[in-house]
Motif scaffolding. Sequence first.
Motif, mmCIF file in Angstrom:
data_model
loop_
_atom_site.group_PDB
_atom_site.id
_atom_site.type_symbol
_atom_site.label_atom_id
_atom_site.label_comp_id
_atom_site.label_asym_id
_atom_site.label_seq_id
_atom_site.Cartn_x
_atom_site.Cartn_y
_atom_site.Cartn_z
ATOM 1 N N VAL A 81 0.874 -1.167 0.000
ATOM 2 C CA VAL A 81 0.000 0.000 0.000
ATOM 3 C C VAL A 81 0.911 1.216 0.000
ATOM 4 C CG1 VAL A 81 -1.872 1.209 1.162
ATOM 5 C CG2 VAL A 81 -1.706 -1.289 1.328
ATOM 6 N N THR A 82 0.918 1.931 -1.106
ATOM 7 C CA THR A 82 1.836 3.062 -1.241
ATOM 8 C C THR A 82 1.161 4.357 -0.798
ATOM 9 O OG1 THR A 82 1.176 3.472 -3.523
ATOM 10 C CG2 THR A 82 2.993 1.939 -3.168
ATOM 11 N N SER A 83 1.961 5.232 -0.205
ATOM 12 C CA SER A 83 1.463 6.529 0.260
ATOM 13 C C SER A 83 0.109 6.359 0.955
ATOM 14 C CB SER A 83 1.336 7.486 -0.923
ATOM 15 O OG SER A 83 1.000 8.789 -0.482
ATOM 16 N N ALA A 84 0.149 5.577 2.018
ATOM 17 C CA ALA A 84 -1.096 5.218 2.709
ATOM 18 C C ALA A 84 -1.761 6.440 3.335
ATOM 19 C CB ALA A 84 -0.804 4.164 3.773
ATOM 20 N N HIS A 85 -3.075 6.414 3.326
ATOM 21 C CA HIS A 85 -3.876 7.454 3.958
ATOM 22 C C HIS A 85 -4.884 6.802 4.897
ATOM 23 C CE1 HIS A 85 -2.276 9.835 0.557
ATOM 24 N NE2 HIS A 85 -2.335 10.807 1.440
ATOM 25 N N PRO A 86 -5.444 7.558 5.818
ATOM 26 C CA PRO A 86 -6.379 6.958 6.787
ATOM 27 C C PRO A 86 -7.513 6.157 6.138
ATOM 28 C CG PRO A 86 -5.770 9.146 7.534
ATOM 29 C CD PRO A 86 -5.127 8.958 6.167
ATOM 30 N N GLU A 87 -7.958 6.581 4.968
ATOM 31 C CA GLU A 87 -9.043 5.835 4.312
ATOM 32 C C GLU A 87 -8.607 4.461 3.800
ATOM 33 O OE1 GLU A 87 -7.977 8.872 3.510
ATOM 34 O OE2 GLU A 87 -7.730 9.119 1.332
ATOM 35 N N ASP A 88 -7.293 4.211 3.811
ATOM 36 C CA ASP A 88 -6.788 2.883 3.434
ATOM 37 C C ASP A 88 -6.831 1.911 4.610
ATOM 38 O OD1 ASP A 88 -4.245 4.561 1.512
ATOM 39 O OD2 ASP A 88 -6.191 3.782 0.831
ATOM 40 N N SER A 89 -7.134 2.431 5.793
ATOM 41 C CA SER A 89 -7.232 1.574 6.965
ATOM 42 C C SER A 89 -8.315 0.524 6.730
ATOM 43 C CB SER A 89 -7.574 2.398 8.209
ATOM 44 O OG SER A 89 -6.548 3.344 8.469
ATOM 45 N N SER A 90 -7.947 -0.725 6.887
ATOM 46 C CA SER A 90 -8.882 -1.809 6.585
ATOM 47 C C SER A 90 -8.253 -3.131 6.987
ATOM 48 C CB SER A 90 -9.213 -1.806 5.086
ATOM 49 O OG SER A 90 -10.258 -2.700 4.799
ATOM 50 N N PHE A 91 -8.985 -4.194 6.760
ATOM 51 C CA PHE A 91 -8.499 -5.558 6.978
ATOM 52 C C PHE A 91 -8.215 -6.139 5.600
ATOM 53 C CE2 PHE A 91 -7.621 -8.973 9.632
ATOM 54 C CZ PHE A 91 -8.361 -10.114 9.369
ATOM 55 N N TYR A 92 -6.953 -6.483 5.355
ATOM 56 C CA TYR A 92 -6.556 -7.011 4.052
ATOM 57 C C TYR A 92 -6.316 -8.513 4.189
ATOM 58 C CZ TYR A 92 -6.030 -2.172 2.618
ATOM 59 O OH TYR A 92 -6.274 -0.853 2.325
ATOM 60 N N ILE A 93 -6.913 -9.290 3.300
ATOM 61 C CA ILE A 93 -6.826 -10.743 3.388
ATOM 62 C C ILE A 93 -6.365 -11.297 2.041
ATOM 63 C CG2 ILE A 93 -8.054 -12.870 3.991
ATOM 64 C CD1 ILE A 93 -10.264 -11.128 5.191
ATOM 65 N N CYS A 94 -5.437 -12.239 2.096
ATOM 66 C CA CYS A 94 -5.027 -12.906 0.863
ATOM 67 C C CYS A 94 -5.577 -14.326 0.857
ATOM 68 C CB CYS A 94 -3.508 -12.930 0.712
ATOM 69 S SG CYS A 94 -2.675 -14.048 1.849
ATOM 70 N N SER A 95 -5.669 -14.884 -0.315
ATOM 71 C CA SER A 95 -6.032 -16.288 -0.439
ATOM 72 C C SER A 95 -5.228 -16.888 -1.580
ATOM 73 C CB SER A 95 -7.528 -16.467 -0.670
ATOM 74 O OG SER A 95 -7.905 -15.952 -1.923
ATOM 75 N N ALA A 96 -5.099 -18.185 -1.550
ATOM 76 C CA ALA A 96 -4.249 -18.849 -2.533
ATOM 77 C C ALA A 96 -4.893 -20.133 -3.025
ATOM 78 C CB ALA A 96 -2.881 -19.148 -1.917
ATOM 79 N N GLY A 112 -5.291 -12.587 7.567
ATOM 80 C CA GLY A 112 -5.563 -11.164 7.411
ATOM 81 C C GLY A 112 -4.533 -10.259 8.061
ATOM 82 N N THR A 113 -4.507 -9.025 7.587
ATOM 83 C CA THR A 113 -3.644 -7.979 8.151
ATOM 84 C C THR A 113 -4.501 -6.767 8.434
ATOM 85 O OG1 THR A 113 -1.691 -8.712 6.927
ATOM 86 C CG2 THR A 113 -1.711 -6.423 7.704
ATOM 87 N N ARG A 114 -4.501 -6.342 9.672
ATOM 88 C CA ARG A 114 -5.247 -5.144 10.062
ATOM 89 C C ARG A 114 -4.324 -3.942 9.885
ATOM 90 N NH1 ARG A 114 -10.205 -4.186 10.452
ATOM 91 N NH2 ARG A 114 -10.489 -6.082 11.682
ATOM 92 N N LEU A 115 -4.640 -3.093 8.916
ATOM 93 C CA LEU A 115 -3.837 -1.899 8.649
ATOM 94 C C LEU A 115 -4.539 -0.669 9.227
ATOM 95 C CD1 LEU A 115 -1.602 -0.213 7.283
ATOM 96 C CD2 LEU A 115 -2.986 -0.247 5.199
ATOM 97 N N THR A 116 -3.824 0.077 10.043
ATOM 98 C CA THR A 116 -4.327 1.340 10.577
ATOM 99 C C THR A 116 -3.370 2.441 10.181
ATOM 100 O OG1 THR A 116 -5.308 0.218 12.485
ATOM 101 C CG2 THR A 116 -5.018 2.605 12.650
ATOM 102 N N VAL A 117 -3.899 3.425 9.471
ATOM 103 C CA VAL A 117 -3.076 4.547 9.026
ATOM 104 C C VAL A 117 -3.452 5.768 9.855
ATOM 105 C CG1 VAL A 117 -2.346 5.940 7.065
ATOM 106 C CG2 VAL A 117 -3.079 3.577 6.702
ATOM 107 N N THR A 118 -2.471 6.325 10.523
ATOM 108 C CA THR A 118 -2.750 7.464 11.414
ATOM 109 C C THR A 118 -2.386 8.797 10.766
ATOM 110 O OG1 THR A 118 -0.574 7.319 12.414
ATOM 111 C CG2 THR A 118 -2.319 6.011 13.421
#
Lengths: 118, 113
Positions: A81-96, A112-118
């Motif tokens: 996630v490049t140049s992250a902003h608060p609106e990018d805060s989310s739960f990101y999940i991959c599958s294979a 999953g990965t919980r991303l919090t952008v402050t």
Amino acid sequence: GAVVSQHPSWVICKSGTSVKIECRSLDFQATTMFWYRQFPKQSLMLMATSNEGSKATYEQGVEKDKFLINHASLTLSTLTVTSAHPEDSSFYICSARGRDRGTNSPLHFGNGTRLTVT
Amino acid sequence: QQQVKQSPQSLIVQKGGISIINCAYENTAFDYFPWYQQFPGKGPALLIAIRPDVSEKKEGRFTISFNKSAKQFSLHIMDSQPGDSATYFCAASGSFGNEKLTFGTGTRLTIIP
């Protein structure tokens, strides 16, 4: 059983920085990996499909320059996630999905990965 | 045409009861219908899946019922237990599961003692 490991499980970053999330298939070779985003109490929204050795296919509305996906090997895909902003805060999940699987190849999800952008 | 509609949004069932979650799809090309269970802060885990050549599939306490003509399928959880409390997602895919999944909106299931 097939295991998909996702790292980190949570990350906090400052606005404007970049964050890399890794997705590894531990005991099988994943020809295809999918990246999802999930907001609280909502469903999984597919962001992109990643095939080993080729460019990812992004879903409509997903900025490919913001969400960089690399699937360099049969066991590893990364989402940056490049140049992250608060609106990018989310739960990101991959599958294979494994290679040479027959019909009804099940998708195995990471935790999953919980991303919090402050 | 890619939507999968899921209901109810939330469900409360008493311990030992039957939990029923319903899904409907529009795309007739879908031919693989899995159900996923997700606990808070975790990724979804595959519970059970069905293909349209059968009308029912049972695995332990979990049963999928499939109605091809109505384009509907449902998950039944028998003898529901507090440990079953989670969010459940139905999904659908083409090419026998080799295409990307389209997820339903999810059902938050709570089993009360």
